[in-house]
Design an enzyme around this catalytic site. Structure first.
Site, mmCIF file in Angstrom:
data_model
loop_
_atom_site.group_PDB
_atom_site.id
_atom_site.type_symbol
_atom_site.label_atom_id
_atom_site.label_comp_id
_atom_site.label_asym_id
_atom_site.label_seq_id
_atom_site.Cartn_x
_atom_site.Cartn_y
_atom_site.Cartn_z
ATOM 1 N N TYR A 34 26.767 43.509 48.734
ATOM 2 C CA TYR A 34 25.735 44.267 48.121
ATOM 3 C C TYR A 34 24.341 43.583 48.420
ATOM 4 O O TYR A 34 24.022 42.508 47.999
ATOM 5 C CB TYR A 34 25.934 44.246 46.472
ATOM 6 C CG TYR A 34 26.941 45.000 45.997
ATOM 7 C CD1 TYR A 34 26.875 46.350 45.635
ATOM 8 C CD2 TYR A 34 28.379 44.269 46.145
ATOM 9 C CE1 TYR A 34 28.130 46.977 45.253
ATOM 10 C CE2 TYR A 34 29.483 44.889 45.654
ATOM 11 C CZ TYR A 34 29.134 46.186 45.028
ATOM 12 O OH TYR A 34 30.466 46.913 44.503
ATOM 13 N N LYS A 77 32.160 52.405 39.601
ATOM 14 C CA LYS A 77 33.079 52.456 38.452
ATOM 15 C C LYS A 77 33.400 53.997 38.050
ATOM 16 O O LYS A 77 34.526 54.139 37.189
ATOM 17 C CB LYS A 77 32.071 52.165 37.158
ATOM 18 C CG LYS A 77 31.654 50.584 37.206
ATOM 19 C CD LYS A 77 33.022 49.882 36.925
ATOM 20 C CE LYS A 77 32.670 48.389 36.902
ATOM 21 N NZ LYS A 77 33.745 47.525 37.012
ATOM 22 N N HIS A 79 40.497 41.092 46.016
ATOM 23 C CA HIS A 79 39.002 40.555 46.388
ATOM 24 C C HIS A 79 38.730 39.518 45.166
ATOM 25 O O HIS A 79 38.722 40.048 43.977
ATOM 26 C CB HIS A 79 38.053 41.616 46.467
ATOM 27 C CG HIS A 79 37.983 42.111 47.920
ATOM 28 N ND1 HIS A 79 36.892 42.266 48.508
ATOM 29 C CD2 HIS A 79 39.139 42.386 48.878
ATOM 30 C CE1 HIS A 79 37.360 42.877 49.705
ATOM 31 N NE2 HIS A 79 38.442 42.906 49.988
HETATM 32 C C1 DHB Z 1 32.796 51.041 47.450
HETATM 33 C C2 DHB Z 1 31.769 52.102 46.830
HETATM 34 C C3 DHB Z 1 30.912 51.504 45.766
HETATM 35 O O1 DHB Z 1 30.260 52.181 45.140
HETATM 36 C C4 DHB Z 1 30.996 50.049 45.462
HETATM 37 O O2 DHB Z 1 30.264 49.371 44.617
HETATM 38 C C5 DHB Z 1 31.960 49.379 46.136
HETATM 39 C C6 DHB Z 1 32.675 49.934 47.465
HETATM 40 C C7 DHB Z 1 33.406 51.715 48.678
HETATM 41 O O3 DHB Z 1 33.499 52.797 48.825
HETATM 42 O O4 DHB Z 1 34.429 50.953 49.056
#
Ligand code: DHB
Length: 372
Positions: free
Chosen positions: A183, A279, A58
Protein backbone atom coordinates in the site's frame (compact mmCIF):
# COMPACT_ATOMS: atom_id res chain seq x y z
CA UNK A 1 -25.17 -17.51 -2.53
CA UNK A 2 -23.28 -17.97 0.75
CA UNK A 3 -26.45 -17.57 2.82
CA UNK A 4 -28.34 -19.93 0.55
CA UNK A 5 -25.58 -22.51 1.00
CA UNK A 6 -25.46 -22.12 4.82
CA UNK A 7 -29.26 -22.36 5.08
CA UNK A 8 -29.35 -25.44 2.87
CA UNK A 9 -26.81 -27.18 5.13
CA UNK A 10 -29.21 -26.49 8.03
CA UNK A 11 -32.21 -27.83 6.10
CA UNK A 12 -33.74 -24.43 5.31
CA UNK A 13 -34.70 -23.92 1.69
CA UNK A 14 -34.24 -20.73 -0.30
CA UNK A 15 -34.42 -19.37 -3.83
CA UNK A 16 -31.75 -17.02 -5.20
CA UNK A 17 -32.84 -14.37 -7.71
CA UNK A 18 -30.06 -12.83 -9.80
CA UNK A 19 -30.43 -9.99 -12.31
CA UNK A 20 -27.31 -10.94 -14.30
CA UNK A 21 -26.17 -14.16 -15.95
CA UNK A 22 -23.87 -16.61 -14.18
CA UNK A 23 -21.14 -15.84 -16.77
CA UNK A 24 -21.35 -12.10 -15.97
CA UNK A 25 -21.19 -12.67 -12.20
CA UNK A 26 -18.25 -15.09 -12.55
CA UNK A 27 -16.37 -12.75 -14.88
CA UNK A 28 -16.27 -9.70 -12.66
CA UNK A 29 -12.94 -8.97 -10.97
CA UNK A 30 -13.43 -7.88 -7.38
CA UNK A 31 -11.16 -7.60 -4.33
CA UNK A 32 -9.03 -10.47 -3.13
CA UNK A 33 -8.18 -10.34 0.57
CA UNK A 34 -10.15 -12.59 2.96
CA UNK A 35 -10.23 -12.20 6.74
CA UNK A 36 -9.80 -15.33 8.85
CA UNK A 37 -13.47 -15.09 9.88
CA UNK A 38 -14.54 -15.09 6.23
CA UNK A 39 -12.31 -18.10 5.51
CA UNK A 40 -13.78 -19.98 8.50
CA UNK A 41 -17.32 -19.16 7.35
CA UNK A 42 -16.57 -20.42 3.81
CA UNK A 43 -15.24 -23.64 5.34
CA UNK A 44 -18.44 -23.99 7.39
CA UNK A 45 -20.39 -23.50 4.18
CA UNK A 46 -18.49 -26.42 2.60
CA UNK A 47 -16.71 -24.25 0.01
CA UNK A 48 -13.25 -24.13 1.58
CA UNK A 49 -11.49 -26.85 -0.37
CA UNK A 50 -10.08 -24.90 -3.36
CA UNK A 51 -9.57 -21.86 -1.13
CA UNK A 52 -7.38 -24.00 1.13
CA UNK A 53 -5.38 -25.28 -1.84
CA UNK A 54 -5.03 -22.12 -3.95
CA UNK A 55 -5.40 -19.27 -1.43
CA UNK A 56 -2.15 -17.57 -0.33
CA UNK A 57 -1.65 -17.00 3.39
CA UNK A 58 -0.24 -13.49 3.98
CA UNK A 59 1.39 -12.84 7.36
CA UNK A 60 2.06 -9.18 6.66
CA UNK A 61 2.00 -6.34 4.13
CA UNK A 62 4.12 -3.32 3.26
CA UNK A 63 2.98 0.23 3.77
CA UNK A 64 4.91 3.03 2.05
CA UNK A 65 4.77 6.82 2.05
CA UNK A 66 6.91 9.16 -0.01
CA UNK A 67 9.53 6.51 -0.80
CA UNK A 68 9.89 5.04 2.72
CA UNK A 69 8.24 1.78 3.63
CA UNK A 70 7.49 -0.38 6.63
CA UNK A 71 6.25 -3.96 7.06
CA UNK A 72 3.13 -4.53 9.13
CA UNK A 73 3.72 -7.93 10.74
CA UNK A 74 0.13 -9.16 10.92
CA UNK A 75 0.89 -12.52 12.53
CA UNK A 76 3.42 -11.09 15.00
CA UNK A 77 1.03 -8.32 16.04
CA UNK A 78 -2.23 -10.30 16.11
CA UNK A 79 -1.44 -14.03 15.85
CA UNK A 80 -3.62 -14.03 12.74
CA UNK A 81 -3.24 -13.50 8.99
CA UNK A 82 -5.27 -12.86 5.84
CA UNK A 83 -5.77 -15.06 2.77
CA UNK A 84 -5.36 -13.76 -0.77
CA UNK A 85 -8.05 -15.46 -2.88
CA UNK A 86 -10.18 -13.58 -5.39
CA UNK A 87 -13.80 -12.78 -4.63
CA UNK A 88 -14.45 -14.01 -8.18
CA UNK A 89 -13.11 -17.44 -7.14
CA UNK A 90 -15.31 -17.46 -4.01
CA UNK A 91 -18.30 -16.78 -6.26
CA UNK A 92 -17.32 -19.62 -8.61
CA UNK A 93 -16.98 -22.03 -5.69
CA UNK A 94 -20.41 -21.00 -4.38
CA UNK A 95 -22.09 -21.45 -7.77
CA UNK A 96 -20.52 -24.92 -8.03
CA UNK A 97 -21.66 -25.85 -4.51
CA UNK A 98 -25.22 -24.64 -5.08
CA UNK A 99 -25.40 -26.53 -8.35
CA UNK A 100 -24.06 -29.74 -6.75
CA UNK A 101 -26.68 -29.44 -3.98
CA UNK A 102 -29.51 -28.87 -6.45
CA UNK A 103 -29.98 -25.29 -5.23
CA UNK A 104 -32.38 -23.01 -7.07
CA UNK A 105 -30.73 -19.96 -8.65
CA UNK A 106 -32.96 -18.10 -11.08
CA UNK A 107 -30.83 -15.70 -13.10
CA UNK A 108 -31.48 -12.94 -15.62
CA UNK A 109 -34.63 -11.80 -13.83
CA UNK A 110 -35.88 -8.22 -14.19
CA UNK A 111 -38.33 -5.74 -12.57
CA UNK A 112 -37.61 -7.13 -9.11
CA UNK A 113 -40.06 -5.68 -6.55
CA UNK A 114 -39.66 -6.94 -2.97
CA UNK A 115 -42.63 -6.50 -0.63
CA UNK A 116 -41.41 -6.64 2.98
CA UNK A 117 -44.91 -7.20 4.38
CA UNK A 118 -46.25 -9.84 1.97
CA UNK A 119 -43.70 -11.01 2.09
CA UNK A 120 -43.25 -11.74 -1.57
CA UNK A 121 -41.13 -10.73 -4.54
CA UNK A 122 -42.60 -9.81 -7.91
CA UNK A 123 -40.26 -10.04 -10.87
CA UNK A 124 -40.21 -10.95 -14.50
CA UNK A 125 -38.48 -13.82 -16.19
CA UNK A 126 -38.01 -13.80 -19.97
CA UNK A 127 -40.60 -11.02 -20.10
CA UNK A 128 -43.27 -12.97 -18.17
CA UNK A 129 -44.39 -11.75 -14.71
CA UNK A 130 -43.74 -14.07 -11.77
CA UNK A 131 -44.08 -13.96 -7.96
CA UNK A 132 -42.38 -15.84 -5.13
CA UNK A 133 -44.18 -16.02 -1.77
CA UNK A 134 -41.77 -16.55 1.10
CA UNK A 135 -41.17 -16.24 4.85
CA UNK A 136 -38.33 -13.73 4.52
CA UNK A 137 -36.65 -11.64 1.84
CA UNK A 138 -32.92 -11.11 2.15
CA UNK A 139 -31.72 -8.17 0.07
CA UNK A 140 -28.15 -9.04 -0.94
CA UNK A 141 -28.52 -7.02 -4.13
CA UNK A 142 -25.75 -4.49 -3.81
CA UNK A 143 -25.77 -0.71 -3.59
CA UNK A 144 -27.89 -0.26 -6.75
CA UNK A 145 -30.34 -3.12 -6.12
CA UNK A 146 -34.10 -2.75 -5.51
CA UNK A 147 -34.22 -3.93 -1.86
CA UNK A 148 -33.06 -0.82 -0.01
CA UNK A 149 -35.21 1.60 -2.10
CA UNK A 150 -38.24 -0.63 -1.38
CA UNK A 151 -38.01 0.45 2.28
CA UNK A 152 -39.95 3.70 2.84
CA UNK A 153 -37.59 6.64 3.20
CA UNK A 154 -39.15 7.42 6.60
CA UNK A 155 -38.11 3.95 7.84
CA UNK A 156 -34.39 4.22 7.07
CA UNK A 157 -31.51 6.56 7.74
CA UNK A 158 -28.62 6.87 5.29
CA UNK A 159 -25.22 8.37 6.08
CA UNK A 160 -22.73 8.93 3.29
CA UNK A 161 -19.30 10.32 2.40
CA UNK A 162 -18.21 10.53 -1.24
CA UNK A 163 -14.47 10.78 -1.93
CA UNK A 164 -13.16 13.02 -4.73
CA UNK A 165 -11.29 10.15 -6.42
CA UNK A 166 -11.60 6.59 -7.70
CA UNK A 167 -9.40 3.52 -8.12
CA UNK A 168 -8.20 2.45 -11.53
CA UNK A 169 -7.53 -1.30 -11.35
CA UNK A 170 -5.50 -3.50 -13.70
CA UNK A 171 -5.16 -7.28 -13.76
CA UNK A 172 -2.11 -8.60 -15.63
CA UNK A 173 -0.42 -11.93 -16.21
CA UNK A 174 2.83 -10.80 -14.64
CA UNK A 175 4.59 -11.87 -11.43
CA UNK A 176 3.83 -9.65 -8.40
CA UNK A 177 6.46 -7.10 -7.30
CA UNK A 178 6.74 -8.63 -3.83
CA UNK A 179 5.40 -11.71 -2.07
CA UNK A 180 3.23 -9.38 0.03
CA UNK A 181 0.88 -6.49 -0.79
CA UNK A 182 2.24 -2.93 -0.98
CA UNK A 183 0.00 0.00 0.00
CA UNK A 184 1.80 3.16 -1.15
CA UNK A 185 1.06 6.85 -0.59
CA UNK A 186 2.88 9.35 -2.80
CA UNK A 187 2.55 13.03 -3.79
CA UNK A 188 0.87 11.86 -7.04
CA UNK A 189 -1.64 9.75 -5.09
CA UNK A 190 -2.21 6.23 -3.76
CA UNK A 191 -1.07 2.99 -5.39
CA UNK A 192 -1.62 -0.65 -4.41
CA UNK A 193 0.28 -3.73 -5.57
CA UNK A 194 -1.77 -6.86 -5.00
CA UNK A 195 -1.96 -10.28 -6.61
CA UNK A 196 -4.08 -13.32 -7.29
CA UNK A 197 -1.25 -15.87 -7.69
CA UNK A 198 2.50 -16.07 -8.42
CA UNK A 199 1.75 -15.31 -12.05
CA UNK A 200 -1.20 -12.95 -11.79
CA UNK A 201 -0.92 -9.40 -10.43
CA UNK A 202 -3.60 -6.91 -9.45
CA UNK A 203 -2.66 -3.22 -9.26
CA UNK A 204 -4.55 -0.03 -8.47
CA UNK A 205 -3.80 3.69 -8.72
CA UNK A 206 -5.88 6.55 -7.35
CA UNK A 207 -7.39 8.66 -10.16
CA UNK A 208 -9.59 11.80 -10.04
CA UNK A 209 -13.36 11.18 -9.76
CA UNK A 210 -15.06 10.88 -13.14
CA UNK A 211 -11.89 9.80 -14.97
CA UNK A 212 -12.43 8.14 -18.37
CA UNK A 213 -10.97 4.63 -18.85
CA UNK A 214 -10.18 5.53 -22.49
CA UNK A 215 -7.59 8.01 -21.21
CA UNK A 216 -5.67 5.23 -19.51
CA UNK A 217 -3.81 3.06 -22.02
CA UNK A 218 -1.64 0.40 -20.32
CA UNK A 219 1.61 2.40 -20.80
CA UNK A 220 0.19 5.37 -18.91
CA UNK A 221 -1.02 3.11 -16.10
CA UNK A 222 2.37 1.40 -15.65
CA UNK A 223 4.23 4.73 -15.67
CA UNK A 224 1.91 6.20 -13.08
CA UNK A 225 2.15 3.11 -10.86
CA UNK A 226 5.97 3.05 -11.07
CA UNK A 227 6.12 6.73 -10.10
CA UNK A 228 4.15 6.11 -6.93
CA UNK A 229 6.16 3.15 -5.56
CA UNK A 230 9.36 3.24 -3.49
CA UNK A 231 12.33 3.07 -5.90
CA UNK A 232 13.36 -0.50 -5.06
CA UNK A 233 9.86 -1.83 -5.73
CA UNK A 234 9.41 0.28 -8.87
CA UNK A 235 12.63 -1.20 -10.26
CA UNK A 236 11.24 -4.72 -9.77
CA UNK A 237 7.85 -4.05 -11.40
CA UNK A 238 7.20 -6.39 -14.34
CA UNK A 239 4.71 -4.88 -16.79
CA UNK A 240 2.60 -6.57 -19.45
CA UNK A 241 -0.73 -6.24 -21.23
CA UNK A 242 -3.73 -5.70 -18.95
CA UNK A 243 -6.33 -8.47 -19.05
CA UNK A 244 -8.89 -6.40 -17.13
CA UNK A 245 -9.07 -2.69 -16.43
CA UNK A 246 -11.79 -0.79 -14.61
CA UNK A 247 -12.46 2.29 -12.49
CA UNK A 248 -14.37 2.18 -9.18
CA UNK A 249 -15.60 5.29 -7.35
CA UNK A 250 -14.92 5.53 -3.60
CA UNK A 251 -17.67 5.97 -1.07
CA UNK A 252 -18.58 5.32 2.57
CA UNK A 253 -22.29 4.64 3.06
CA UNK A 254 -24.42 3.11 5.80
CA UNK A 255 -28.19 2.52 5.79
CA UNK A 256 -29.92 1.57 9.02
CA UNK A 257 -31.77 -0.26 10.32
CA UNK A 258 -30.83 -3.23 8.16
CA UNK A 259 -34.33 -4.64 8.53
CA UNK A 260 -37.83 -3.58 7.53
CA UNK A 261 -40.65 -6.00 8.33
CA UNK A 262 -39.60 -9.32 6.84
CA UNK A 263 -36.96 -7.78 4.59
CA UNK A 264 -33.35 -7.95 5.79
CA UNK A 265 -30.47 -6.15 4.07
CA UNK A 266 -26.96 -7.59 3.87
CA UNK A 267 -23.68 -6.49 2.29
CA UNK A 268 -23.50 -3.57 -0.15
CA UNK A 269 -27.30 -3.24 -0.15
CA UNK A 270 -26.88 -1.67 3.30
CA UNK A 271 -23.30 -0.39 3.38
CA UNK A 272 -20.35 0.56 1.22
CA UNK A 273 -16.76 1.10 2.28
CA UNK A 274 -13.94 2.51 0.15
CA UNK A 275 -11.78 -0.41 -1.04
CA UNK A 276 -8.66 0.50 0.99
CA UNK A 277 -8.19 -2.52 3.27
CA UNK A 278 -10.47 -4.78 1.20
CA UNK A 279 -13.37 -4.88 3.65
CA UNK A 280 -16.41 -4.96 1.31
CA UNK A 281 -16.69 -8.72 0.81
CA UNK A 282 -15.59 -9.42 4.39
CA UNK A 283 -18.37 -7.19 5.78
CA UNK A 284 -20.93 -8.91 3.58
CA UNK A 285 -19.68 -12.23 4.98
CA UNK A 286 -20.03 -11.07 8.60
CA UNK A 287 -23.61 -9.90 7.92
CA UNK A 288 -24.34 -13.36 6.54
CA UNK A 289 -22.78 -14.96 9.61
CA UNK A 290 -25.20 -13.08 11.91
CA UNK A 291 -28.17 -13.54 9.61
CA UNK A 292 -27.63 -17.26 8.98
CA UNK A 293 -27.40 -17.89 12.74
CA UNK A 294 -30.59 -15.87 13.30
CA UNK A 295 -32.56 -17.62 10.55
CA UNK A 296 -31.38 -21.08 11.59
CA UNK A 297 -32.42 -20.55 15.24
CA UNK A 298 -35.76 -19.20 14.05
CA UNK A 299 -36.43 -22.34 12.00
CA UNK A 300 -34.96 -24.79 14.55
CA UNK A 301 -36.30 -23.34 17.82
CA UNK A 302 -38.84 -20.73 16.75
CA UNK A 303 -36.48 -18.21 18.35
CA UNK A 304 -37.01 -14.67 16.98
CA UNK A 305 -34.33 -12.99 19.09
CA UNK A 306 -31.52 -13.30 16.54
CA UNK A 307 -33.72 -11.76 13.85
CA UNK A 308 -34.69 -8.94 16.20
CA UNK A 309 -31.09 -8.14 17.09
CA UNK A 310 -29.63 -8.69 13.59
CA UNK A 311 -29.54 -5.04 12.55
CA UNK A 312 -27.89 -3.83 15.79
CA UNK A 313 -25.33 -6.65 15.80
CA UNK A 314 -24.43 -6.22 12.15
CA UNK A 315 -24.31 -2.42 12.29
CA UNK A 316 -21.99 -2.42 15.32
CA UNK A 317 -19.38 -4.28 13.28
CA UNK A 318 -20.18 -2.35 10.10
CA UNK A 319 -19.51 1.04 11.73
CA UNK A 320 -16.14 -0.10 13.12
CA UNK A 321 -15.15 -1.28 9.66
CA UNK A 322 -16.44 1.91 8.03
CA UNK A 323 -14.21 3.81 10.42
CA UNK A 324 -11.18 1.66 9.59
CA UNK A 325 -11.66 1.86 5.81
CA UNK A 326 -12.11 5.66 6.07
CA UNK A 327 -8.97 5.96 8.22
CA UNK A 328 -6.84 3.89 5.85
CA UNK A 329 -8.20 5.84 2.87
CA UNK A 330 -7.39 9.16 4.58
CA UNK A 331 -3.89 8.01 5.51
CA UNK A 332 -2.90 6.86 2.03
CA UNK A 333 -4.69 9.06 -0.52
CA UNK A 334 -3.92 12.48 -1.90
CA UNK A 335 -6.96 14.73 -1.29
CA UNK A 336 -7.18 17.47 -3.93
CA UNK A 337 -8.54 19.99 -1.39
CA UNK A 338 -6.04 19.17 1.41
CA UNK A 339 -4.35 22.20 2.95
CA UNK A 340 -0.85 22.34 4.45
CA UNK A 341 -2.18 21.37 7.88
CA UNK A 342 -4.01 18.24 6.72
CA UNK A 343 -0.97 17.16 4.70
CA UNK A 344 1.23 17.64 7.78
CA UNK A 345 -1.23 15.58 9.87
CA UNK A 346 -1.13 12.80 7.31
CA UNK A 347 2.69 12.69 7.34
CA UNK A 348 2.68 12.76 11.11
CA UNK A 349 0.14 9.93 11.27
CA UNK A 350 2.43 7.82 9.07
CA UNK A 351 5.52 8.69 11.19
CA UNK A 352 3.64 7.68 14.31
CA UNK A 353 2.48 4.43 12.73
CA UNK A 354 5.97 3.30 11.71
CA UNK A 355 7.44 4.25 15.11
CA UNK A 356 4.76 2.76 17.39
CA UNK A 357 4.06 -0.93 17.79
CA UNK A 358 0.78 0.00 19.50
CA UNK A 359 -0.34 1.96 16.42
CA UNK A 360 0.68 -0.93 14.16
CA UNK A 361 -1.30 -3.35 16.31
CA UNK A 362 -4.43 -1.20 15.90
CA UNK A 363 -3.97 -1.31 12.12
CA UNK A 364 -3.20 -5.05 12.12
CA UNK A 365 -6.15 -5.96 14.37
CA UNK A 366 -8.56 -4.20 12.02
CA UNK A 367 -6.86 -5.48 8.86
CA UNK A 368 -7.07 -9.16 9.84
CA UNK A 369 -10.70 -8.57 10.82
CA UNK A 370 -12.52 -7.72 14.05
CA UNK A 371 -14.19 -10.66 15.83
CA UNK A 372 -17.80 -11.47 14.91
C1 DHB B 1 -7.17 -5.83 -3.21
C2 DHB B 1 -8.12 -4.86 -3.09
C3 DHB B 1 -8.10 -4.03 -2.00
O1 DHB B 1 -9.01 -3.09 -1.85
C4 DHB B 1 -7.13 -4.17 -1.02
O2 DHB B 1 -7.11 -3.33 0.04
C5 DHB B 1 -6.18 -5.16 -1.14
C6 DHB B 1 -6.22 -5.99 -2.25
C7 DHB B 1 -7.18 -6.71 -4.40
O3 DHB B 1 -8.04 -6.56 -5.27
O4 DHB B 1 -6.30 -7.57 -4.49
Amino acid sequence: MLLSQLLDLAGVSSVVLERRSQAYVEGRIRAGVLEQGTVALLHRAGVGERLEREGQVHDGFLIAADGRYHRIDLSGLTGSHVTVYGQTEVTRDLYAAREAAGGVVIDQVADIRPDAHGPHIDFSREGAPDRIECDFIIGCDGFHGPSRPSIPISARQEIERIYPFGWLGVLSETPPVERELIYAASPQGFALCSMRSDRLSRYYVQVPAGEDLADWPDERFWEELKDRLPREHASRLVTGPSIEKSIAPLRSFVCGPMRHGRLFLAGDAAHIVPPTGAKGLNLAASDIHYLSEALISYYRQGDQSGLDSYSDRALARVWKTVRFSWWMTKLLHHFPDADAFSNAMRRSEFDYLVSSEAAQRVLAENYVGLPY
